[in-house]
Design a protein around this motif. Structure first.
Motif, PDB file in Angstrom:
ATOM      1  N   CYS A 301       0.835  -1.212   0.000  1.00  0.00           N
ATOM      2  CA  CYS A 301       0.000   0.000   0.000  1.00  0.00           C
ATOM      3  C   CYS A 301       0.868   1.260   0.000  1.00  0.00           C
ATOM      4  CB  CYS A 301      -0.938  -0.009   1.204  1.00  0.00           C
ATOM      5  SG  CYS A 301      -2.239  -1.276   1.108  1.00  0.00           S
ATOM      6  N   ARG A 302       2.000   1.199   0.693  1.00  0.00           N
ATOM      7  CA  ARG A 302       2.915   2.351   0.704  1.00  0.00           C
ATOM      8  C   ARG A 302       3.479   2.593  -0.694  1.00  0.00           C
ATOM      9  NH1 ARG A 302       8.367   3.769   1.915  1.00  0.00           N
ATOM     10  NH2 ARG A 302       9.094   1.619   2.228  1.00  0.00           N
ATOM     11  N   ALA A 303       3.864   1.527  -1.383  1.00  0.00           N
ATOM     12  CA  ALA A 303       4.399   1.673  -2.737  1.00  0.00           C
ATOM     13  C   ALA A 303       3.339   2.221  -3.691  1.00  0.00           C
ATOM     14  CB  ALA A 303       4.927   0.332  -3.240  1.00  0.00           C
ATOM     15  N   TYR A 352       9.727  -1.565 -10.041  1.00  0.00           N
ATOM     16  CA  TYR A 352      10.893  -1.574  -9.161  1.00  0.00           C
ATOM     17  C   TYR A 352      10.570  -0.961  -7.799  1.00  0.00           C
ATOM     18  CZ  TYR A 352      15.405  -0.340  -7.153  1.00  0.00           C
ATOM     19  OH  TYR A 352      16.474  -0.194  -6.298  1.00  0.00           O
ATOM     20  N   LYS A 353       9.606  -0.032  -7.759  1.00  0.00           N
ATOM     21  CA  LYS A 353       9.314   0.686  -6.512  1.00  0.00           C
ATOM     22  C   LYS A 353       8.892  -0.261  -5.392  1.00  0.00           C
ATOM     23  CE  LYS A 353       9.474   4.442  -5.892  1.00  0.00           C
ATOM     24  NZ  LYS A 353      10.552   5.233  -5.253  1.00  0.00           N
ATOM     25  N   LEU A 354       8.101  -1.279  -5.707  1.00  0.00           N
ATOM     26  CA  LEU A 354       7.669  -2.211  -4.669  1.00  0.00           C
ATOM     27  C   LEU A 354       8.864  -2.964  -4.099  1.00  0.00           C
ATOM     28  CD1 LEU A 354       5.592  -3.659  -2.965  1.00  0.00           C
ATOM     29  CD2 LEU A 354       5.066  -5.145  -4.917  1.00  0.00           C
ATOM     30  N   ASP A 355       9.766  -3.438  -4.958  1.00  0.00           N
ATOM     31  CA  ASP A 355      10.958  -4.136  -4.472  1.00  0.00           C
ATOM     32  C   ASP A 355      11.801  -3.205  -3.610  1.00  0.00           C
ATOM     33  OD1 ASP A 355      12.614  -6.750  -4.925  1.00  0.00           O
ATOM     34  OD2 ASP A 355      14.057  -5.122  -5.168  1.00  0.00           O
ATOM     35  N   GLN A 356      11.917  -1.950  -4.006  1.00  0.00           N
ATOM     36  CA  GLN A 356      12.681  -0.976  -3.237  1.00  0.00           C
ATOM     37  C   GLN A 356      12.047  -0.754  -1.862  1.00  0.00           C
ATOM     38  OE1 GLN A 356      12.639   2.988  -4.878  1.00  0.00           O
ATOM     39  NE2 GLN A 356      14.572   3.536  -3.913  1.00  0.00           N
ATOM     40  N   CYS A 357      10.719  -0.625  -1.811  1.00  0.00           N
ATOM     41  CA  CYS A 357      10.029  -0.437  -0.525  1.00  0.00           C
ATOM     42  C   CYS A 357      10.194  -1.648   0.381  1.00  0.00           C
ATOM     43  CB  CYS A 357       8.545  -0.155  -0.770  1.00  0.00           C
ATOM     44  SG  CYS A 357       8.207   1.478  -1.452  1.00  0.00           S
ATOM     45  N   LEU A 358      10.172  -2.855  -0.201  1.00  0.00           N
ATOM     46  CA  LEU A 358      10.394  -4.060   0.597  1.00  0.00           C
ATOM     47  C   LEU A 358      11.791  -4.046   1.224  1.00  0.00           C
ATOM     48  CD1 LEU A 358       8.880  -7.122  -1.331  1.00  0.00           C
ATOM     49  CD2 LEU A 358       8.250  -6.305   0.942  1.00  0.00           C
ATOM     50  N   GLN A 359      12.784  -3.619   0.456  1.00  0.00           N
ATOM     51  CA  GLN A 359      14.142  -3.553   0.989  1.00  0.00           C
ATOM     52  C   GLN A 359      14.243  -2.516   2.111  1.00  0.00           C
ATOM     53  OE1 GLN A 359      17.451  -3.633  -1.888  1.00  0.00           O
ATOM     54  NE2 GLN A 359      15.941  -4.039  -3.501  1.00  0.00           N
ATOM     55  N   GLU A 360      13.507  -1.431   1.986  1.00  0.00           N
ATOM     56  CA  GLU A 360      13.527  -0.411   3.039  1.00  0.00           C
ATOM     57  C   GLU A 360      12.842  -0.899   4.312  1.00  0.00           C
ATOM     58  OE1 GLU A 360      11.582   2.861   1.188  1.00  0.00           O
ATOM     59  OE2 GLU A 360      13.266   3.327  -0.155  1.00  0.00           O
ATOM     60  N   TYR A 365      15.539  -9.018   4.064  1.00  0.00           N
ATOM     61  CA  TYR A 365      15.259  -9.107   2.622  1.00  0.00           C
ATOM     62  C   TYR A 365      16.275  -8.269   1.843  1.00  0.00           C
ATOM     63  CZ  TYR A 365      12.766  -8.575  -1.833  1.00  0.00           C
ATOM     64  OH  TYR A 365      12.426  -8.564  -3.167  1.00  0.00           O
ATOM     65  N   LYS A 366      16.585  -7.080   2.332  1.00  0.00           N
ATOM     66  CA  LYS A 366      17.553  -6.214   1.661  1.00  0.00           C
ATOM     67  C   LYS A 366      18.929  -6.868   1.595  1.00  0.00           C
ATOM     68  CE  LYS A 366      19.545  -1.546   1.868  1.00  0.00           C
ATOM     69  NZ  LYS A 366      19.528  -0.238   2.576  1.00  0.00           N
ATOM     70  N   SER A 367      19.308  -7.525   2.691  1.00  0.00           N
ATOM     71  CA  SER A 367      20.603  -8.198   2.730  1.00  0.00           C
ATOM     72  C   SER A 367      20.681  -9.308   1.679  1.00  0.00           C
ATOM     73  CB  SER A 367      20.850  -8.766   4.125  1.00  0.00           C
ATOM     74  OG  SER A 367      21.992  -9.583   4.148  1.00  0.00           O
ATOM     75  N   PHE A 368      19.630 -10.119   1.584  1.00  0.00           N
ATOM     76  CA  PHE A 368      19.597 -11.191   0.591  1.00  0.00           C
ATOM     77  C   PHE A 368      19.576 -10.638  -0.833  1.00  0.00           C
ATOM     78  CE2 PHE A 368      17.823 -14.124   3.989  1.00  0.00           C
ATOM     79  CZ  PHE A 368      18.901 -14.984   3.965  1.00  0.00           C
ATOM     80  N   ARG A 369      18.889  -9.532  -1.028  1.00  0.00           N
ATOM     81  CA  ARG A 369      18.869  -8.919  -2.362  1.00  0.00           C
ATOM     82  C   ARG A 369      20.265  -8.410  -2.735  1.00  0.00           C
ATOM     83  NH1 ARG A 369      17.633  -8.353  -6.022  1.00  0.00           N
ATOM     84  NH2 ARG A 369      16.517  -6.466  -6.619  1.00  0.00           N
TER      85      ARG A 369
END
Length: 419
Positions: A301-303, A352-360, A365-369
């Protein structure tokens, strides 16, 4: 006992709610034509029981909607699940001219999923009502914001039997549009096929459920799970803490892990009052990162809030392991399917924005990415109505899954992708 508690709480908060034939039911119960309370309540419901027992979910909700529209003086609109209410009102938006014609003629048209013998039985209960049909046409022509209160001006409350976790997404959308100005009441807490708790506070905005000790044997596992955990009983819980639920309720099914996490909100006469937090079965994890259902929904929802004009209608996720060879030679990843209003296509930047928000929002998840152990999330836009068809394919009235685990369901949603 649970149904009596529900009716008592409903009548105390909304005095006209128990009026004769003042409740319309939108609930699919395939092959089981009975009242939701478990016994016949012919004086409470205006909806004929056979309408909910049709083999087709779409047909059942549409027929029940038609009988609800006949009764202008409704006081309660009741649905088994939030998605059933949403889909019935979506049918109203799509089919109101035909529904108005059926009201005017007192005729139930043939349709897929409606056996002819049942259609004849239900049509015998209809009579022509051109005045009500004209009112339906006039109100729908004005638009659908606040349509529920305009069609049923005496309506006091919308009752949704249970709304698990992200199913409240539908209720939030309905509150802002079709059901503007109406309170929602969620009376029951159910898990592993059993009724476990009841909401005694209809007017509270956040539903809380009293766990009734006589209805099942309850055990609880502290969250997060400790090493060598010991289950706790009802009298050992602490307010503000979260617990995994273990239930013994049905013969032959002992100590069933419900896959539900509850937060203790308080106590009522020494019995815990709980709020459902999440369904552990809907956690996303391809490398042990464990992204909970409700937190993924918040990130999504944020993305979407960064995409001008976009409004989320529905979504579902898939872990790449279910895709098999079709996922290609890439690292494990998530695939997310969304139905949106206000957008017909997705740009690469939006994907890409959703993936970026997930990493934030999720550092693991960010570490694995960053390491390349998890591949980039793939976002797909599906056509309108895809999720209604998905719920029909589930085959039974269950809360909407947010992580698909079956190939047939995956193939169905993939066939609806438009971008």
């Amino acid at each position: 006992q649970g149904s009596l508690l529900y009716l008592d709480a409903l009548g105390a908060s909304f005095p006209r709610a128990l009026a004769r034939r003042g409740t319309a039911l939108l609930r699919w119960t395939p092959g089981c034509p009975r009242a939701p309370a478990g016994w016949p309540l012919p004086t409470l419901y205006c909806t004929p029981a056979p309408a909910g027992a049709l083999p087709s979910r779409a047909a059942a909700l549409r027929v029940q909607l038609l009988f609800a529209l006949r009764q202008r003086g409704l006081h309660v609109l009741e649905a088994g699940l939030a998605a059933e209410l949403r889909d019935a009102l979506a049918a109203l938006r799509d089919e109101w001219p035909r529904l108005a014609q059926e009201l005017a003629l007192g005729r139930l048209s043939p349709q897929p999923g409606l056996p002819e013998e049942v259609r004849s039985q239900l049509q015998a209960l209809l009579t022509p009502d051109p005045a009500r049909a004209a009112e339906l046409r006039a109100e729908c022509a004005r638009g659908f914001e606040g349509i529920v209160r305009r069609l049923w001006p005496q309506l006091e409350v919308v009752v949704v039997g249970s709304a698990h976790s992200t199913e409240r997404l539908y209720c939030d959308a309905l509150r802002q549009a079709d059901c503007q100005g109406l309170p929602f009441y969620f009376p029951f807490y159910q898990a592993v096929g059993a009724l476990l708790g009841v909401n005694l506070w209809p007017e509270e905005p956040v539903p809380q459920f009293l766990l009734c000790p006589d209805w099942a044997f309850f055990e609880f596992l502290p969250c997060p799970v400790e090493e060598g955990p010991r289950t706790m009983l009802l009298d050992e819980l602490w307010e503000g803490h979260e617990y995994g639920l273990v239930v013994t309720a049905q013969p032959g099914e002992y100590r069933c892990c419900a896959g539900e996490v509850l937060r203790v909100a308080g106590f009522h006469k020494q019995c815990p009052v709980v709020e459902p937090v999440r369904r552990e079965s809907q956690t996303l994890s391809v490398r042990g990162e464990n992204i909970p259902e409700e937190r993924f929904c918040q990130t999504l929802c944020r993305a979407l809030g960064m995409w001008p004009g976009a409004r989320l209608i529905d979504y579902v996720c898939v872990e790449s392991s279910l895709l098999g060879d079709s996922s290609g030679p890439c690292a494990p990843h998530y695939e997310v399917f969304v139905e949106l209003q206000g957008l017909r296509d997705l740009s690469e930047g939006q994907r890409y924005k959703l993936d970026q928000c997930l990493q934030e929002d999720f550092l693991v998840y960010k570490s694995f990415r960053f390491k390349g152990s998890i591949g980039p999330l793939r976002l797909h836009l599906v056509r309108a109505g895809a999720f209604t068809r998905l719920r029909e394919a589930l085959g039974s009235p269950v809360p909407m899954p947010r992580v698909l685990r079956e190939q047939r369901l995956l193939q169905l949603i993939q066939a609806s992708v438009i971008s």
